[in-house]
Scaffold this active site. Structure first.
Site, PDB file in Angstrom:
ATOM      1  CG  HIS A  45      -2.068  -0.985   1.058  1.00 23.56           C
ATOM      2  ND1 HIS A  45      -3.129  -1.039   1.927  1.00 23.56           N
ATOM      3  CD2 HIS A  45      -2.313  -1.929   0.110  1.00 23.56           C
ATOM      4  CE1 HIS A  45      -3.980  -1.976   1.531  1.00 23.56           C
ATOM      5  NE2 HIS A  45      -3.502  -2.540   0.441  1.00 23.56           N
ATOM      6  CD  GLU A  47      -1.839   4.037   3.382  1.00 27.25           C
ATOM      7  OE1 GLU A  47      -1.484   3.303   2.425  1.00 27.25           O
ATOM      8  OE2 GLU A  47      -3.022   4.146   3.755  1.00 27.25           O
ATOM      9  CB  SER A 155     -28.650   0.185 -33.144  1.00 26.42           C
ATOM     10  OG  SER A 155     -29.690  -0.767 -33.126  1.00 26.42           O
ATOM     11  CG  ASP A 194     -25.026  -8.025 -32.619  1.00 23.80           C
ATOM     12  OD1 ASP A 194     -25.604  -8.239 -33.698  1.00 23.80           O
ATOM     13  OD2 ASP A 194     -25.300  -7.080 -31.868  1.00 23.80           O
ATOM     14  CG  LEU A 267     -29.714  -6.207 -20.739  1.00 22.48           C
ATOM     15  CD1 LEU A 267     -30.694  -6.953 -19.840  1.00 22.48           C
ATOM     16  CD2 LEU A 267     -28.490  -7.081 -20.988  1.00 22.48           C
TER      17      LEU A 267
END
Lengths: 339, 339
Positions: A45, A47, A155, A194, A267
């Site tokens: 980390h 520190e 689309s 697709d 969706l």
């Protein structure tokens, strides 16, 4: 703190489940005695890195940290403990840790008699780990919904043909945005129609070494020959049609913080209706089709007053890189802020 | 010539059936002896103004004119004759006159023994009178098709409500563009449904003193209470559904050079199919509706490869001027250039 934020945002720090963190240790005379930043899951980390650089000079120093020092033992020990043991006199923090598992570091430090402060440049610190912060505060990943549309909201053409709605430049640009996320999400319908691979590729169409998790949601089975099931990256199939359930699972079980959602109109409508679209990226191709599949599906809105309102936060003109391409636009939008 | 172009484009010159023209007269030593520009129909032509300013100094001078001097007697006498009578030695022209009625000035000058040249900065001169040049070269007005759309290609919600798709700022901006045209055109359907007044108003919603011609096309009768029939401006009803016929009539019978077309999706589709949309101005509101009237109607396009391709020439971010408004976009596009 500005120096600590710059350290935290050092280039090359990979995105992962961990936040970006920077730390600067100042001696009582204000001189820098140690610096550090977190380089990704499994490495020290910020520190700890700064304390190691400072050595004995850490005693009596002030630690400036962009994020509240962690209070738990993960792959590394708790930073709050390391700061106490090093004899730091004061800790100044920008952002408190929103992760319920890791929080509470400031209390531990204060209990040990260390002076603590927080809130300095907190907005910058939050922006640095925007999706991570959002995910921990909301218990689900931040969702960027990307769609491509013609100028008239289509689309795909009436015969279903949709390849090349947007330009090569726009598609390359999409991969740059995908690489900033840790999850790619589509529905079973998109996989069926697709058959996308859902990988992140560079400008030369080569897959990047680090790939986001590929997630397909929906109750239908996936045909075994679908490209999303190849070994180019990990794939998870979530058998639900409920966006909130899917997102909570991705957060809780898969440590996911930023979903790049490229679902089809149905969706996408479900995500919008559930109120879990946090950002919209629309690629607009200057084409007119007059008919064909709508880019956005039924939202249950009947009157103009109920339209979903978005704030436009960024507009980018994508100049063509290849012959015969058109200029495209990338619009970035967010749900309208309450005013 | 640059000076002549600047004169021609002097602010305050009203648009009308006449082109903008500037003229500079140079003595043999290169000093300016006279300048002039055309201030609109009925006022002296640029050459005449410059010759009057020069007086006797015009003799032996070179006339620099942005447009070929006219050769016919309209509301004023032919400029070619005036230049010959003033004893000018040479005439340098940027753009030849595309108006079949007024052309031939250079031949008349040459026949009188004056040295003539043309083509200097011709692109700038054409741009100065873009619509006028286009109209005379094509025998019909230049057509700017304006439409407003949500991000998902809708112009109205499912219940037909469409007011406030775009922001106040966008609607004010539309009036600025309308004021640059000499004709407002819609179909009978739009008059029936939306009942627009089709006037040009300033930011305080007051009508401008000069109004474009209001044109409604279509075979249906107009109800007498329609606002387009009020006395705020002239109105013409063209009883045809053929865009080319309507445009040729506007050019030949009404001296119209620039049509601002705000038709609904059906008429817009007819204009697109006829290939007579020369410029598209799309106001994009960052709203999602998911359903409702499409901004663009059926174009007879079934495959993505047949999509109408446009070149994006300008993108303007319209910041809100009023509380509660969203940022809108204005996109200006042209049919893709042959490459």
């Amino acid at each position: 703190m500005q120096r600590a934020l710059r350290l935290a945002g050092s280039p090359g720090v990979p995105l992962g489940p961990n936040p970006r963190v920077g730390c600067v240790l100042l001696a009582p005379d204000g001189s820098v005695v140690g610096e550090g930043f977190h380089r990704g899951a499994g490495s020290p980390h910020a520190e700890v890195e700064a304390l190691e650089a400072a050595g004995d000079s850490a005693r009596g120093a002030t630690a400036i940290v962009t994020l509240e020092p962690c209070n738990h033992t993960g792959r590394t020990g708790p930073c709050s403990q390391a700061l106490i043991e090093a004899g730091v006199a004061k800790v100044v923090v920008a952002q408190r840790d929103p992760n319920p598992v890791a929080g509470g570091g400031l209390e531990t430090l204060a209990d040990a008699g260390i002076e603590v402060e927080h809130g300095l440049l907190v907005d910058d610190a939050r922006a640095l780990n925007r999706a991570w912060t959002f995910a921990h505060e909301n218990g689900r990943p931040f969702v960027t919904w990307k769609f491509a549309t013609t100028l008239d909201g289509r689309s795909a053409a009436a015969d279903g043909s949709s390849r090349w709605v947007t330009s090569v430049t726009a598609r390359r640009d999409t991969h740059v945005l995908r690489a900033l996320c840790d999850t790619m999400l589509v529905g079973t319908g998109t996989v069926e129609i697709d058959d996308p691979q859902l990988t992140v590729r560079d400008a030369d169409d080569r897959p990047l070494p680090q790939q986001p998790l590929r997630v397909v949601m929906g109750e239908r089975d996936l045909a075994a020959d679908r490209r999303v099931l190849d070994d180019a990256a990990e794939t998870v199939h979530l058998r639900t049609r409920d966006p909130i359930e899917a997102l909570k699972t991705l957060y809780a079980d898969h440590e996911r913080h930023h979903v790049f959602f490229e679902g089809g109109p149905t969706l996408a409508a479900a995500f919008l209706e559930a109120g879990v679209v946090d950002e919209v990226v629309a690629y607009v191709a200057p084409l007119l089709l007059g008919a064909g599949r709508s880019a956005v599906g039924e939202l249950g809105i009947t009157s103009i007053g109920d339209a979903r309102r978005l704030d436009l936060v960024d507009t980018v003109v994508l100049l063509p890189e290849e012959d015969g391409e058109l200029i495209n636009l990338r619009l970035t939008l967010r749900p309208e802020e309450e005013r």
